[in-house]
Scaffold this active site. Structure first.
Site, PDB file in Angstrom:
ATOM      1  N   THR A 162     -24.597  -1.003  49.149  1.00  0.00           N
ATOM      2  CA  THR A 162     -23.734  -0.335  48.168  1.00  0.00           C
ATOM      3  C   THR A 162     -24.336   1.034  47.839  1.00  0.00           C
ATOM      4  OG1 THR A 162     -24.874  -0.955  46.137  1.00  0.00           O
ATOM      5  CG2 THR A 162     -23.372  -2.602  47.066  1.00  0.00           C
ATOM      6  N   LYS A 218     -33.479  -7.881  34.840  1.00  0.00           N
ATOM      7  CA  LYS A 218     -32.739  -8.921  35.567  1.00  0.00           C
ATOM      8  C   LYS A 218     -33.285 -10.317  35.253  1.00  0.00           C
ATOM      9  CE  LYS A 218     -29.917  -6.130  37.706  1.00  0.00           C
ATOM     10  NZ  LYS A 218     -28.486  -6.119  37.329  1.00  0.00           N
ATOM     11  N   ASP A 278     -15.822   1.226  33.692  1.00  0.00           N
ATOM     12  CA  ASP A 278     -16.940   1.907  34.354  1.00  0.00           C
ATOM     13  C   ASP A 278     -17.093   3.317  33.783  1.00  0.00           C
ATOM     14  OD1 ASP A 278     -18.257   1.267  37.482  1.00  0.00           O
ATOM     15  OD2 ASP A 278     -18.548   3.253  36.597  1.00  0.00           O
ATOM     16  N   SER A 317     -30.498 -10.240  40.034  1.00  0.00           N
ATOM     17  CA  SER A 317     -31.032  -9.738  41.303  1.00  0.00           C
ATOM     18  C   SER A 317     -32.120 -10.699  41.752  1.00  0.00           C
ATOM     19  CB  SER A 317     -31.646  -8.347  41.116  1.00  0.00           C
ATOM     20  OG  SER A 317     -32.398  -7.977  42.255  1.00  0.00           O
ATOM     21  N   SER A 360     -17.493   0.594  41.746  1.00  0.00           N
ATOM     22  CA  SER A 360     -18.318   0.774  42.948  1.00  0.00           C
ATOM     23  C   SER A 360     -18.936  -0.553  43.387  1.00  0.00           C
ATOM     24  CB  SER A 360     -19.433   1.783  42.623  1.00  0.00           C
ATOM     25  OG  SER A 360     -20.322   1.943  43.703  1.00  0.00           O
ATOM     26  N   ASP A 393     -19.085   2.941  28.783  1.00  0.00           N
ATOM     27  CA  ASP A 393     -20.544   2.952  28.911  1.00  0.00           C
ATOM     28  C   ASP A 393     -21.019   1.680  28.219  1.00  0.00           C
ATOM     29  OD1 ASP A 393     -23.269   3.239  28.642  1.00  0.00           O
ATOM     30  OD2 ASP A 393     -23.187   5.344  28.043  1.00  0.00           O
ATOM     31  N   VAL A 394     -21.619   0.771  28.973  1.00  0.00           N
ATOM     32  CA  VAL A 394     -21.985  -0.533  28.393  1.00  0.00           C
ATOM     33  C   VAL A 394     -23.100  -0.436  27.349  1.00  0.00           C
ATOM     34  CG1 VAL A 394     -21.187  -1.924  30.357  1.00  0.00           C
ATOM     35  CG2 VAL A 394     -23.592  -1.134  30.280  1.00  0.00           C
ATOM     36  N   TYR A 396     -36.786  -2.924  36.243  1.00  0.00           N
ATOM     37  CA  TYR A 396     -35.606  -3.572  36.833  1.00  0.00           C
ATOM     38  C   TYR A 396     -35.756  -5.097  36.809  1.00  0.00           C
ATOM     39  CZ  TYR A 396     -31.830  -4.281  40.243  1.00  0.00           C
ATOM     40  OH  TYR A 396     -30.677  -4.678  40.880  1.00  0.00           O
TER      41      TYR A 396
HETATM   42  P1  NAI Z   1     -23.317   0.510  42.411  1.00  0.00           P
HETATM   43  O1  NAI Z   1     -24.223   1.637  42.048  1.00  0.00           O
HETATM   44  O2  NAI Z   1     -22.527   0.589  43.669  1.00  0.00           O
HETATM   45  O3  NAI Z   1     -22.301   0.232  41.208  1.00  0.00           O
HETATM   46  C1  NAI Z   1     -22.735   0.163  39.881  1.00  0.00           C
HETATM   47  C2  NAI Z   1     -21.611   0.646  38.987  1.00  0.00           C
HETATM   48  O4  NAI Z   1     -22.070   0.528  37.629  1.00  0.00           O
HETATM   49  C3  NAI Z   1     -21.249   2.137  39.208  1.00  0.00           C
HETATM   50  O5  NAI Z   1     -19.849   2.249  39.391  1.00  0.00           O
HETATM   51  C4  NAI Z   1     -21.712   2.819  37.940  1.00  0.00           C
HETATM   52  O6  NAI Z   1     -20.895   3.901  37.555  1.00  0.00           O
HETATM   53  C5  NAI Z   1     -21.621   1.673  36.931  1.00  0.00           C
HETATM   54  N1  NAI Z   1     -22.486   1.888  35.774  1.00  0.00           N
HETATM   55  C6  NAI Z   1     -23.788   2.286  35.761  1.00  0.00           C
HETATM   56  N2  NAI Z   1     -24.202   2.417  34.498  1.00  0.00           N
HETATM   57  C7  NAI Z   1     -23.160   2.079  33.701  1.00  0.00           C
HETATM   58  C8  NAI Z   1     -22.985   2.022  32.301  1.00  0.00           C
HETATM   59  N3  NAI Z   1     -23.963   2.358  31.446  1.00  0.00           N
HETATM   60  N4  NAI Z   1     -21.784   1.617  31.823  1.00  0.00           N
HETATM   61  C9  NAI Z   1     -20.784   1.301  32.668  1.00  0.00           C
HETATM   62  N5  NAI Z   1     -20.880   1.352  33.996  1.00  0.00           N
HETATM   63  C10 NAI Z   1     -22.070   1.749  34.503  1.00  0.00           C
HETATM   64  O7  NAI Z   1     -24.237  -0.783  42.387  1.00  0.00           O
HETATM   65  P2  NAI Z   1     -24.065  -2.242  43.040  1.00  0.00           P
HETATM   66  O8  NAI Z   1     -25.010  -2.338  44.160  1.00  0.00           O
HETATM   67  O9  NAI Z   1     -22.652  -2.598  43.218  1.00  0.00           O
HETATM   68  O10 NAI Z   1     -24.699  -3.113  41.869  1.00  0.00           O
HETATM   69  C11 NAI Z   1     -23.927  -3.956  41.039  1.00  0.00           C
HETATM   70  C12 NAI Z   1     -24.877  -4.867  40.290  1.00  0.00           C
HETATM   71  O11 NAI Z   1     -25.553  -5.709  41.232  1.00  0.00           O
HETATM   72  C13 NAI Z   1     -25.964  -4.126  39.507  1.00  0.00           C
HETATM   73  O12 NAI Z   1     -26.171  -4.789  38.278  1.00  0.00           O
HETATM   74  C14 NAI Z   1     -27.170  -4.239  40.401  1.00  0.00           C
HETATM   75  O13 NAI Z   1     -28.379  -4.177  39.673  1.00  0.00           O
HETATM   76  C15 NAI Z   1     -26.941  -5.603  41.023  1.00  0.00           C
HETATM   77  N6  NAI Z   1     -27.646  -5.785  42.290  1.00  0.00           N
HETATM   78  C16 NAI Z   1     -27.386  -4.992  43.381  1.00  0.00           C
HETATM   79  C17 NAI Z   1     -28.080  -5.187  44.546  1.00  0.00           C
HETATM   80  C18 NAI Z   1     -27.856  -4.393  45.781  1.00  0.00           C
HETATM   81  O14 NAI Z   1     -28.617  -4.570  46.751  1.00  0.00           O
HETATM   82  N7  NAI Z   1     -26.859  -3.523  45.844  1.00  0.00           N
HETATM   83  C19 NAI Z   1     -29.136  -6.224  44.634  1.00  0.00           C
HETATM   84  C20 NAI Z   1     -29.310  -6.983  43.459  1.00  0.00           C
HETATM   85  C21 NAI Z   1     -28.598  -6.760  42.332  1.00  0.00           C
END
Ligand code: NAI
Length: 258
Positions: free
Chosen positions: A197, A166, A36, A149, A15, A57-58, A162
């Site tokens: 996202t 980070k 994932d 982040s 995702s 699962d990480v 959070y």
């Molecule tokens: P998202 O929610 O679209 O994707 C996150 C993915 O991580 C999902 O596919 C989910 O299934 C997977 N996931 C969650 N827990 C997990 C686990 N325990 N083991 C394996 N997979 C797991 O989120 P997005 O926005 O793509 O975020 C990606 C990274 O970027 C995250 O670390 C988030 O904190 C960081 N981030 C995102 C921001 C945003 O505005 N979207 C801003 C700053 C940081």
């Protein structure tokens, strides 16, 4: 670093930023392992990009072992992107003076477990496997990119867990790069701003929440697209002179208290 004969693991690859990174690394020629929790989205993406889905699962160290070992059997593992992450928004104390209303400790621990400890466990195991690679012409054996982040620096009200998770990733970046330099493995971190996202789907009224967040962006005045993050991921993986750095990709936003 050249990616055409290598594998790349993207955690959270099903995702958002992870999925965009998986597409971009596949376009560079890597065989991408989409790792994932979400099998439905992960398998569909892996099929689209000619990669492989592995359930992960990480927070499960044995599952990480399986993923890194199985990946290295496909082709040498030279790239890791840690994009798996979760967020919550909870104030540290309640309004009623009751201790029961304080931030539930298990919810604090969960965010740290996934975002920080999960990232570190991926790195320590993937880097061990990378250290077995033949060095390339620069002596390089691998490159790692983490997703922190901007909340690591300007966390908002409710973001104690959070931001701590980070901020921990930002703090890890230099000592990890130093630890892994002898093995020829580079480590960099991206601090994304507000990226459109599904991560915001867990909040009440996500569209209103995103509109409110986007109003504070400097320029361009909108949320970022996942592919705008993925291009930085590719740069940090392929540019051999990038190491031990944390880069904001955020259109100039500085988060206000709320
Ligand atoms: P998202 O929610 O679209 O994707 C996150 C993915 O991580 C999902 O596919 C989910 O299934 C997977 N996931 C969650 N827990 C997990 C686990 N325990 N083991 C394996 N997979 C797991 O989120 P997005 O926005 O793509 O975020 C990606 C990274 O970027 C995250 O670390 C988030 O904190 C960081 N981030 C995102 C921001 C945003 O505005 N979207 C801003 C700053 C940081």
């Amino acid at each position: 670093m050249e990616l055409t004969t290598t594998t790349a693991i993207v955690t959270g690859g099903a995702s958002g930023i992870g999925a965009a990174s998986a597409r971009a690394l596949a376009a560079e020629g890597a065989t991408v392992v989409v790792a994932d929790l979400n099998a439905e989205l992960g398998e569909a993406l892996a099929a689209e990009i000619g990669g492989v889905f592995m359930g992960l699962d990480v927070t499960d160290t044995d599952q990480i072992t399986t993923v890194v070992e199985e990946t290295a059997k496909i082709a040498p593992l030279r790239a890791l992107v840690n994009s798996a992450g979760i967020a919550n928004a909870i104030r540290t104390i309640g309004r009623d003076g009751l201790l029961d209303s304080a931030f539930p400790l298990d919810k604090f621990a969960k965010v740290v477990q996934v975002n920080l400890i999960g990232t570190f466990d991926m790195i320590r195991q993937a880097a061990t496997v990378m250290s077995r690679n033949e060095p390339d012409e620069n002596g390089g054996r691998g490159a790692i990119v983490n997703m922190a982040s901007v909340a690591a620096f300007d966390g908002q009200i409710g973001q104690a867990a959070y931001s701590a998770s980070k901020g921990g990733i930002v703090g890890l970046t230099l000592p990890l790069a130093r630890d892994l330099s002898g093995a020829g493995i580079r480590v960099n971190t991206i601090a994304p701003g507000l990226i459109d996202t599904p991560i915001y789907n867990h909040f009440p009224d996500p569209e209103a929440f995103k509109a409110q967040l986007g109003a504070g962006v400097l320029f361009p005045k909108r949320l970022g697209r996942p592919d705008e993050l993925a291009s930085m991921v590719v740069e940090l993986i392929t540019n051999d002179y990038m190491n031990a750095e944390t880069i904001r990709v955020d259109a100039g936003i500085r988060l206000p208290p709320k």
